[in-house]
Design a protein around this motif. Structure first.
Motif, mmCIF file in Angstrom:
data_model
loop_
_atom_site.group_PDB
_atom_site.id
_atom_site.type_symbol
_atom_site.label_atom_id
_atom_site.label_comp_id
_atom_site.label_asym_id
_atom_site.label_seq_id
_atom_site.Cartn_x
_atom_site.Cartn_y
_atom_site.Cartn_z
ATOM 1 N N LEU A 64 -0.088 -9.451 11.334
ATOM 2 C CA LEU A 64 -1.447 -8.919 11.244
ATOM 3 C C LEU A 64 -1.452 -7.532 10.604
ATOM 4 O O LEU A 64 -2.339 -7.230 9.794
ATOM 5 N N LEU A 65 -0.479 -6.688 10.932
ATOM 6 C CA LEU A 65 -0.400 -5.354 10.320
ATOM 7 C C LEU A 65 -0.295 -5.454 8.800
ATOM 8 O O LEU A 65 -0.961 -4.718 8.069
ATOM 9 N N VAL A 66 0.546 -6.366 8.321
ATOM 10 C CA VAL A 66 0.724 -6.517 6.872
ATOM 11 C C VAL A 66 -0.512 -7.140 6.242
ATOM 12 O O VAL A 66 -1.042 -6.627 5.246
ATOM 13 N N ARG A 67 -0.993 -8.235 6.801
ATOM 14 C CA ARG A 67 -2.064 -9.001 6.155
ATOM 15 C C ARG A 67 -3.421 -8.310 6.191
ATOM 16 O O ARG A 67 -4.294 -8.615 5.382
ATOM 17 N N THR A 68 -3.623 -7.344 7.102
ATOM 18 C CA THR A 68 -4.866 -6.565 7.116
ATOM 19 C C THR A 68 -4.752 -5.288 6.291
ATOM 20 O O THR A 68 -5.751 -4.609 6.066
ATOM 21 N N GLY A 69 -3.535 -4.945 5.868
ATOM 22 C CA GLY A 69 -3.326 -3.712 5.113
ATOM 23 C C GLY A 69 -3.038 -2.509 5.993
ATOM 24 O O GLY A 69 -2.817 -1.404 5.494
ATOM 25 N N LEU A 70 -3.033 -2.697 7.295
ATOM 26 C CA LEU A 70 -2.806 -1.567 8.196
ATOM 27 C C LEU A 70 -1.389 -1.010 8.068
ATOM 28 O O LEU A 70 -1.198 0.201 8.144
ATOM 29 N N LEU A 71 -0.397 -1.848 7.828
ATOM 30 C CA LEU A 71 0.972 -1.350 7.683
ATOM 31 C C LEU A 71 1.072 -0.390 6.499
ATOM 32 O O LEU A 71 1.707 0.663 6.594
ATOM 33 N N GLU A 72 0.418 -0.731 5.412
ATOM 34 C CA GLU A 72 0.406 0.141 4.231
ATOM 35 C C GLU A 72 -0.246 1.489 4.567
ATOM 36 O O GLU A 72 0.263 2.547 4.191
ATOM 37 N N GLU A 73 -1.366 1.452 5.273
ATOM 38 C CA GLU A 73 -2.046 2.690 5.682
ATOM 39 C C GLU A 73 -1.176 3.501 6.646
ATOM 40 O O GLU A 73 -1.128 4.731 6.562
ATOM 41 N N MET A 74 -0.504 2.807 7.552
ATOM 42 C CA MET A 74 0.383 3.496 8.494
ATOM 43 C C MET A 74 1.476 4.242 7.731
ATOM 44 O O MET A 74 1.767 5.405 8.030
ATOM 45 N N ASN A 75 2.084 3.571 6.758
ATOM 46 C CA ASN A 75 3.147 4.197 5.972
ATOM 47 C C ASN A 75 2.617 5.377 5.160
ATOM 48 O O ASN A 75 3.263 6.416 5.061
ATOM 49 N N THR A 76 1.426 5.231 4.598
ATOM 50 C CA THR A 76 0.818 6.296 3.800
ATOM 51 C C THR A 76 0.534 7.532 4.647
ATOM 52 O O THR A 76 0.781 8.659 4.215
ATOM 53 N N HIS A 77 0.032 7.328 5.860
ATOM 54 C CA HIS A 77 -0.407 8.443 6.705
ATOM 55 C C HIS A 77 0.636 8.905 7.732
ATOM 56 O O HIS A 77 0.388 9.871 8.452
#
Length: 187
Positions: A64-77
């Motif tokens: 879910l983290l990957v498919r919603t884009g949240l993992l990318e945001e987590m890494n960015t921030h």
């Protein structure tokens, strides 16, 4: 360690799914992955060990983290999630080599935490369910404010209200904060 390879495989498959479709899941969507109960998941009674369910449910959160884009945001921030409490209820056993679907969904939030539900499902029937209370922390220290999180991700529309018993469970199972003592004293 033995879930490391499964975790990496789930992340790779989720990334491939996003690349193929060209779109992310909305934050309120139900994520689904197919799994099989492996020999490393079972106990001496030849069914999935009760403690293993929570480890396997982590796979649903990664998806879910990957498919919603949240993992990318987590890494960015510079954010990372931590589970602050969880409860699991078992209905039927998952046996060795049994295929099942792991369903994961964000079911809401309050002022401090996000709540997720995981379900182990066989042919449309729930075998086990877990409710997870998680917080998003900053690597630089502190907690990620929900406004900041939802600004980065987009406010999830269509989230159901968190059931009152979930809030009661979260309050009843909470330990004192890290700033307060929590001595181990048995009555």
């Amino acid at each position: 360690m033995n879930l490391l390879w499964r975790t990496l495989l789930v992340i790779a498959r989720a990334r491939r799914s996003v690349r193929r479709s060209g779109k992310r899941l909305p934050p309120s969507a139900v994520g689904r992955i197919r799994l099989t109960t492996l020999p490393t998941d079972i106990d001496i009674l030849k069914h999935m060990n009760n403690g293993r369910y929570l480890s396997v449910f982590d796979l649903g959160r990664w998806d879910l983290l990957v498919r919603t884009g949240l993992l990318e945001e987590m890494n960015t921030h510079g954010w990372y999630p931590v589970v602050s409490s969880e409860t699991v209820t078992f209905r039927k056993s998952l046996n060795l080599w049994q295929r099942f679907e792991l369903e994961t969904r964000l079911i809401g939030h309050d002022d401090r935490a996000l709540y997720l539900e995981h379900r182990a499902v066989v042919r449309g029937e729930i075998y086990a369910r877990a409710i997870i209370r998680a917080r998003m922390l900053k690597r630089s220290g502190g907690t990620v404010d929900h406004d900041e999180l939802f600004t980065a991700l987009g406010y999830p529309e269509g989230l159901p209200d968190v059931e009152s018993w979930v809030h009661e469970w979260a309050a009843a199972s909470a330990l004192p904060s890290q700033r307060r003592p929590a001595p181990s004293v048995w009555d």
